[in-house]
Design an enzyme around this catalytic site. Structure first.
Site, PDB file in Angstrom:
ATOM      1  N   ASN A  27       0.836  -1.196   0.000  1.00 21.07           N
ATOM      2  CA  ASN A  27       0.000   0.000   0.000  1.00 21.07           C
ATOM      3  C   ASN A  27       0.872   1.248   0.000  1.00 21.07           C
ATOM      4  O   ASN A  27       0.376   2.361   0.175  1.00 21.07           O
ATOM      5  CB  ASN A  27      -0.923   0.012   1.228  1.00 21.07           C
ATOM      6  CG  ASN A  27      -2.142  -0.868   1.014  1.00 21.07           C
ATOM      7  OD1 ASN A  27      -2.665  -0.968  -0.086  1.00 21.07           O
ATOM      8  ND2 ASN A  27      -2.592  -1.527   2.076  1.00 21.07           N
ATOM      9  N   ASN A  28       2.180   1.047  -0.175  1.00 25.13           N
ATOM     10  CA  ASN A  28       3.134   2.144  -0.209  1.00 25.13           C
ATOM     11  C   ASN A  28       3.013   2.871  -1.545  1.00 25.13           C
ATOM     12  O   ASN A  28       3.330   2.316  -2.597  1.00 25.13           O
ATOM     13  CB  ASN A  28       4.556   1.591  -0.019  1.00 25.13           C
ATOM     14  CG  ASN A  28       5.599   2.675   0.060  1.00 25.13           C
ATOM     15  OD1 ASN A  28       5.690   3.543  -0.800  1.00 25.13           O
ATOM     16  ND2 ASN A  28       6.420   2.630   1.105  1.00 25.13           N
ATOM     17  N   ASP A  88      11.323  -7.598  -0.872  1.00 26.68           N
ATOM     18  CA  ASP A  88      11.917  -7.375   0.442  1.00 26.68           C
ATOM     19  C   ASP A  88      13.321  -6.847   0.209  1.00 26.68           C
ATOM     20  O   ASP A  88      14.017  -7.277  -0.728  1.00 26.68           O
ATOM     21  CB  ASP A  88      11.957  -8.666   1.263  1.00 26.68           C
ATOM     22  CG  ASP A  88      12.228  -8.382   2.739  1.00 26.68           C
ATOM     23  OD1 ASP A  88      11.649  -7.425   3.272  1.00 26.68           O
ATOM     24  OD2 ASP A  88      13.032  -9.110   3.361  1.00 26.68           O
ATOM     25  N   SER A  89      13.727  -5.892   1.042  1.00 23.91           N
ATOM     26  CA  SER A  89      15.027  -5.270   0.810  1.00 23.91           C
ATOM     27  C   SER A  89      15.656  -4.833   2.120  1.00 23.91           C
ATOM     28  O   SER A  89      14.993  -4.772   3.167  1.00 23.91           O
ATOM     29  CB  SER A  89      14.888  -4.075  -0.138  1.00 23.91           C
ATOM     30  OG  SER A  89      14.017  -3.104   0.411  1.00 23.91           O
ATOM     31  N   PHE A 166      14.333   9.086   6.959  1.00 21.83           N
ATOM     32  CA  PHE A 166      14.366   7.748   7.535  1.00 21.83           C
ATOM     33  C   PHE A 166      15.362   6.879   6.788  1.00 21.83           C
ATOM     34  O   PHE A 166      15.848   7.232   5.719  1.00 21.83           O
ATOM     35  CB  PHE A 166      12.979   7.099   7.485  1.00 21.83           C
ATOM     36  CG  PHE A 166      12.409   7.001   6.088  1.00 21.83           C
ATOM     37  CD1 PHE A 166      11.601   8.017   5.613  1.00 21.83           C
ATOM     38  CD2 PHE A 166      12.684   5.927   5.269  1.00 21.83           C
ATOM     39  CE1 PHE A 166      11.081   7.954   4.328  1.00 21.83           C
ATOM     40  CE2 PHE A 166      12.169   5.850   3.978  1.00 21.83           C
ATOM     41  CZ  PHE A 166      11.360   6.875   3.515  1.00 21.83           C
ATOM     42  N   ASP A 169      19.858   5.841   4.018  1.00 21.55           N
ATOM     43  CA  ASP A 169      20.283   6.639   2.859  1.00 21.55           C
ATOM     44  C   ASP A 169      21.365   7.681   3.168  1.00 21.55           C
ATOM     45  O   ASP A 169      22.273   7.880   2.360  1.00 21.55           O
ATOM     46  CB  ASP A 169      19.082   7.339   2.223  1.00 21.55           C
ATOM     47  CG  ASP A 169      18.200   6.384   1.430  1.00 21.55           C
ATOM     48  OD1 ASP A 169      18.436   5.160   1.514  1.00 21.55           O
ATOM     49  OD2 ASP A 169      17.282   6.855   0.739  1.00 21.55           O
ATOM     50  N   LYS A 189      17.229   8.794  -7.549  1.00 16.67           N
ATOM     51  CA  LYS A 189      17.373   7.551  -6.791  1.00 16.67           C
ATOM     52  C   LYS A 189      16.542   6.440  -7.413  1.00 16.67           C
ATOM     53  O   LYS A 189      16.967   5.281  -7.469  1.00 16.67           O
ATOM     54  CB  LYS A 189      16.954   7.762  -5.327  1.00 16.67           C
ATOM     55  CG  LYS A 189      17.144   6.505  -4.492  1.00 16.67           C
ATOM     56  CD  LYS A 189      16.615   6.642  -3.075  1.00 16.67           C
ATOM     57  CE  LYS A 189      16.674   5.301  -2.365  1.00 16.67           C
ATOM     58  NZ  LYS A 189      16.095   5.349  -1.001  1.00 16.67           N
ATOM     59  N   HIS A 194      18.330  -0.263  -5.767  1.00 18.58           N
ATOM     60  CA  HIS A 194      18.312  -1.718  -5.812  1.00 18.58           C
ATOM     61  C   HIS A 194      16.947  -2.231  -6.275  1.00 18.58           C
ATOM     62  O   HIS A 194      16.873  -3.204  -7.027  1.00 18.58           O
ATOM     63  CB  HIS A 194      18.675  -2.304  -4.452  1.00 18.58           C
ATOM     64  CG  HIS A 194      18.052  -1.587  -3.295  1.00 18.58           C
ATOM     65  ND1 HIS A 194      18.192  -0.234  -3.079  1.00 18.58           N
ATOM     66  CD2 HIS A 194      17.266  -2.034  -2.272  1.00 18.58           C
ATOM     67  CE1 HIS A 194      17.533   0.126  -1.996  1.00 18.58           C
ATOM     68  NE2 HIS A 194      16.953  -0.936  -1.495  1.00 18.58           N
TER      69      HIS A 194
END
Length: 212
Positions: A27-28, A88-89, A166, A169, A189, A194
């Site tokens: 939901n991002n 997933d990262s 956050f 970075d 970015k 990635h």
């Protein structure tokens, strides 16, 4: 003219029928926009969890990025037959141990007292250490077996040049351009991250196998 209109109608109908629909396990809004930008020139319709009114809490208890992404996908398979993408990262820092913090990147930062304290600790103790951001994207419901696409960006732990709200970075300096992620615009970015590199591999897979 009538014949021409009918041909155009069926051409557009054929595009709609053959459009690939994919559920993105998020939901991002920023992540969804990244995927939409990558697929913007292709006949692909992307859905978020919100679009399908899904509110799923998943226990990501895997041991690898791949396993965590697959857990997210499998949790959604009973709700849809369309292809599902989950990712997933995290960051991996030499000196912290094998593939660490890796899948525990978020938890590690919290355990160190939040972003400011964690980054201060890392710059004091691991300045100059090699690091990399890793992303695993998993695709299910398209083939009989899940397919993984991996993206990695190499760098080093740097002093903070420019802060960010956050994450890691501000202290991750990319080897390729000698800048931290936080010094880049969001658009810059998004073309170097990635997740972007893993997403391009996904796009190439779909094109090569004629899904789009």
């Amino acid at each position: 003219k009538k014949h021409k209109f009918i041909c155009i109608y069926f051409y557009k109908l054929n595009i709609i029928i053959n459009m690939l629909e994919i559920l993105i396990a998020t939901n991002n809004e920023h992540k969804l926009k990244e995927f939409k930008d990558i697929f913007k020139d292709y006949e692909v319709k992307l859905y978020s969890l919100n679009d399908l009114n899904l509110n799923i809490n998943v226990d990501e208890n895997g041991k690898t990025f791949y396993e965590n992404a697959l857990i997210k996908c499998n949790a959604l398979k009973k709700y849809t037959s369309m292809p599902i993408i989950a990712d997933d990262s995290g960051i991996i820092i030499d000196g912290l141990g094998d593939n660490f913090p890796g899948i525990h990147s978020h938890r590690y930062m919290e355990e160190k007292g939040g972003q400011a304290k964690c980054l201060d600790y890392l710059t004091k103790n691991y300045l100059g250490h090699k690091a990399k951001f890793h992303c695993s994207i998993v695709l299910v419901n398209l083939l009989s077996e899940p397919v993984e696409f991996v993206g990695e960006v190499s760098g080093t732990i740097s002093k903070i040049v420019k802060n960010a709200p956050f994450g890691y970075d501000p202290i991750f300096k990319l080897d390729s351009i000698n800048k931290t992620f936080s010094e880049l615009t969001s658009k810059e970015k998004d073309k170097m991250s990635h997740r972007y590199l893993a997403s391009i591999k996904l796009l190439d897979f779909l094109k090569t196998n004629h899904y789009i």
